[in-house]
Design an enzyme around this catalytic site. Structure first.
Site, PDB file in Angstrom:
ATOM      1  N   LYS A 166       0.867  -1.175   0.000  1.00 31.91           N
ATOM      2  CA  LYS A 166       0.000   0.000   0.000  1.00 31.91           C
ATOM      3  C   LYS A 166       0.908   1.230   0.000  1.00 31.91           C
ATOM      4  O   LYS A 166       1.620   1.505   0.973  1.00 31.91           O
ATOM      5  CB  LYS A 166      -0.897  -0.004   1.239  1.00 31.91           C
ATOM      6  CG  LYS A 166      -1.529   1.324   1.606  1.00 31.91           C
ATOM      7  CD  LYS A 166      -2.437   1.899   0.529  1.00 31.91           C
ATOM      8  CE  LYS A 166      -3.153   3.141   1.044  1.00 31.91           C
ATOM      9  NZ  LYS A 166      -2.227   4.265   1.335  1.00 31.91           N
ATOM     10  N   GLY A 221       2.533   3.219  11.495  1.00 34.32           N
ATOM     11  CA  GLY A 221       1.723   4.427  11.425  1.00 34.32           C
ATOM     12  C   GLY A 221       1.105   4.744  12.770  1.00 34.32           C
ATOM     13  O   GLY A 221       1.595   4.314  13.822  1.00 34.32           O
ATOM     14  N   SER A 222       0.012   5.463  12.742  1.00 29.93           N
ATOM     15  CA  SER A 222      -0.622   5.938  13.972  1.00 29.93           C
ATOM     16  C   SER A 222      -1.445   4.844  14.644  1.00 29.93           C
ATOM     17  O   SER A 222      -1.826   3.849  14.016  1.00 29.93           O
ATOM     18  CB  SER A 222      -1.552   7.116  13.655  1.00 29.93           C
ATOM     19  OG  SER A 222      -2.651   6.681  12.864  1.00 29.93           O
ATOM     20  N   GLY A 225      -4.810   4.697  12.830  1.00 29.77           N
ATOM     21  CA  GLY A 225      -4.751   3.911  11.605  1.00 29.77           C
ATOM     22  C   GLY A 225      -4.639   2.431  11.877  1.00 29.77           C
ATOM     23  O   GLY A 225      -5.279   1.608  11.217  1.00 29.77           O
ATOM     24  N   GLY A 226      -3.819   2.079  12.855  1.00 28.43           N
ATOM     25  CA  GLY A 226      -3.668   0.672  13.206  1.00 28.43           C
ATOM     26  C   GLY A 226      -4.956   0.057  13.710  1.00 28.43           C
ATOM     27  O   GLY A 226      -5.311  -1.064  13.344  1.00 28.43           O
ATOM     28  N   GLU A 245       3.462  -1.141  14.164  1.00 23.76           N
ATOM     29  CA  GLU A 245       4.305  -0.226  14.930  1.00 23.76           C
ATOM     30  C   GLU A 245       3.556   1.086  14.977  1.00 23.76           C
ATOM     31  O   GLU A 245       3.302   1.701  13.940  1.00 23.76           O
ATOM     32  CB  GLU A 245       5.661  -0.057  14.266  1.00 23.76           C
ATOM     33  CG  GLU A 245       6.576   0.869  15.049  1.00 23.76           C
ATOM     34  CD  GLU A 245       7.784   1.301  14.251  1.00 23.76           C
ATOM     35  OE1 GLU A 245       7.945   2.521  14.058  1.00 23.76           O
ATOM     36  OE2 GLU A 245       8.534   0.410  13.814  1.00 23.76           O
ATOM     37  N   CYS A 282       9.976   7.509  14.820  1.00 25.11           N
ATOM     38  CA  CYS A 282       9.221   6.765  15.818  1.00 25.11           C
ATOM     39  C   CYS A 282      10.002   6.630  17.120  1.00 25.11           C
ATOM     40  O   CYS A 282       9.419   6.359  18.174  1.00 25.11           O
ATOM     41  CB  CYS A 282       8.846   5.392  15.275  1.00 25.11           C
ATOM     42  SG  CYS A 282      10.238   4.488  14.577  1.00 25.11           S
ATOM     43  N   GLU A 373       2.169  10.838  22.790  1.00 24.32           N
ATOM     44  CA  GLU A 373       3.080  11.148  21.701  1.00 24.32           C
ATOM     45  C   GLU A 373       2.594  12.356  20.901  1.00 24.32           C
ATOM     46  O   GLU A 373       1.415  12.491  20.595  1.00 24.32           O
ATOM     47  CB  GLU A 373       3.215   9.951  20.756  1.00 24.32           C
ATOM     48  CG  GLU A 373       4.190  10.201  19.610  1.00 24.32           C
ATOM     49  CD  GLU A 373       4.196   9.079  18.586  1.00 24.32           C
ATOM     50  OE1 GLU A 373       5.263   8.819  18.023  1.00 24.32           O
ATOM     51  OE2 GLU A 373       3.133   8.480  18.347  1.00 24.32           O
TER      52      GLU A 373
END
Length: 506
Positions: A166, A221-222, A225-226, A245, A282, A373
């Site tokens: 993607k 990603g965030s 999103g995860g 992650e 990250c 974060e």
């Protein structure tokens, strides 16, 4: 049909239409092609797949100048950083070739038939085999090393799994170019058609995760999103592994001895770490515990001076820039939070810029918002009076990819206590270093408890291959039907036979 557009983050202007968003039917066709390719990719064997990875690395290296220039135009990360990232990318492709040739990743194990205290045992032979097609989501902040040609792709191909990529919208043109380089090299090498595929667009990513041919998902990603991808996976009739992650604060603890010994240096180097790549790593240190008193004051003064002298930085995309502006402002307005320093203001209008920011709070009354974060060049100094106050504050810190201890020369008592407190929170504990450097090696680990990651094995280090493999045991199988690595005469890889570890040449 909507086009995916490439934007220049330095100006905020659209530059080119890269590709139309991939339709649901096109995603399905790519998934079916990957599924058809899986047996042939596995059948290539370890040596041929290792050579394939070398060929992919060579192809990227041959297009270095073009790839780096395009990636810089799309990300504003700079050619020095991106040349280093491309070197990392080709290195990890070749490293997984070494993993294949060495062979211990298979966990080949043989228990011959015989009597045991539990009674007769049949002949049992076990090793790891590929899961099947893997969906890989490129990361915004690493257009090469954690994107189309990154560690997820390298480890999945090494395992024998076709990869469906993607493309990330922050660097869609780079993703397309690099994919074309990889696909041409794979075809020229003789890899089966369908070994690699790519999709563009948010809906295409969702379709990819939902398709029954996909057997695992790798995502950087965030948390938001995860979780969205996890909801799709959980709604499948056959949920598959998700390796994410997601979020990390990466606390740094400076002991009083370290502050007294090299406080100014620690302050400067910590700022260099949290502003590196505009704070879009990250592993960025987002929380720095500094002792109260004169020694700690020297650390904070050096940090404040370094931040004040830092220019405004360009972020990867409009969404990240907007989120940084909102979140950093909210952090600065929290009760008990003070602003110590701000960096330079942007020159002119346009572009996705961010002003570096240094905040401060007290360990005794740490605001909850400080432990969340904020992606971008901001960090918070937390002042502590003594060991008891420090350890109490660390209990409020969420899990992270890393945790760091800056200690005095030869100091072990307090660093040992702090490291013990940090170990449940992090996958990598650093001493007298900075977390924004992540080596690619056999011993590296790039994960931690939720919300940093949700898996034991992650995208950096050779154990990344373990995510895309599953165990199979052959019971009572004739030698002719066994994989070569499980036959009695095979000596090419480490194996455990009847409980005893055997290595080549032993």
């Amino acid at each position: 049909m909507t086009d995916v557009v490439s934007t220049d983050p330095r100006t905020g202007a659209a530059v080119e239409a890269v590709a139309p968003e991939t339709t649901t039917a096109e995603v399905a066709a790519l998934c079916e092609a990957a599924l058809a390719a899986a047996p042939a990719l596995e059948a290539m064997g370890r040596e041929r797949r290792a050579a394939l990875l070398d060929a992919l690395a060579d192809a990227l290296e041959a297009r270095r100048e073009e790839v780096v220039a395009l990636a810089d135009r799309e990300t504003a990360l700079g050619t020095t950083r991106l040349n280093g990232e491309l070197t990392r990318t080709t290195y990890q492709l070749r490293l997984f070739g070494e993993v294949l040739r060495e062979g211990s990743y298979l966990e080949a194990t043989i228990d011959h038939a015989g009597d045991t205290p539990m009674g007769p045992r049949p002949d049992l032979r076990r090793m790891l085999v590929p899961l099947g097609p893997v969906a890989v989501f490129g990361a915004s902040n690493f257009p090469l090393a954690f994107s189309v040609p990154g560690g997820d792709t390298a480890s999945a191909l090494a395992a024998g799994c076709p990869v469906l990529l993607k493309a990330h919208g922050s660097h869609a043109a780079t993703s397309k170019l690099v994919f074309e380089v990889l696909a041409a090299a794979a075809a020229g090498f003789g890899a089966p058609e369908g070994t690699l595929g790519i999709v563009f667009g948010q809906q295409a990513g969702a379709d990819l995760v939902a398709h029954p041919a996909v057997r695992a998902v790798g995502f950087t990603g965030s948390v938001t999103g995860g979780k969205a991808l996890l909801r799709i996976i959980e709604s499948r009739p056959d949920p598959v592994p998700f390796f994410g992650e997601l979020s990390s604060l990466n606390p740094v603890v400076v002991t009083p001895a370290a502050a007294a010994e090299r406080g100014e240096r620690i302050g400067r180097e910590t700022v260099a770490s949290f502003t590196l790549g505009a704070g879009q790593f990250c592993t960025k240190p987002g929380l720095v515990f500094v002792p109260a008193g004169a020694e700690g004051d020297a650390v904070v003064a050096a940090m404040s001076e370094a931040v004040s002298g830092s220019p405004a930085q360009v972020l990867l995309n409009e969404g990240i820039a907007g989120s940084y502006g909102r979140t950093s402002a909210e952090l600065a307005q929290l009760p008990g939070v003070r602003t110590l320093a701000r960096g330079g203001q942007p020159d002119g209008e346009g572009g996705f810029t961010a002003v570096p920011l240094l905040l401060s709070a007290d360990a005794v009354d740490l605001p909850a918002g400080v432990t969340e974060e904020c992606f971008g060049p901001v960090s918070t100094v937390v002042r502590y009076e003594d060991e008891k106050q420090l350890l109490a504050a660390l209990e409020e810190v969420p899990s992270s990819l890393t945790a760091t201890v800056q200690r005095g020369t030869g100091e072990t008592d307090l660093p040992g206590t702090v490291a013990q407190a940090l170990r449940p929170l992090a996958g990598r504990i650093l001493f007298d270093a900075y977390p924004t450097g992540v080596a690619v090696s056999w011993a590296q680990h790039h994960g931690g408890p939720w919300p940093s990651t949700n898996s034991q094995h992650t995208s950096v280090g050779t154990s990344a291959i373990r995510r895309f493999l599953r165990p199979v045991t052959w019971q009572g199988a004739p030698a002719e039907l066994l994989p070569a690595e499980l036959t009695d005469g095979f000596t090419g890889i480490p194996r455990r036979v009847d409980g005893v570890l055997h290595t080549p040449g032993s």
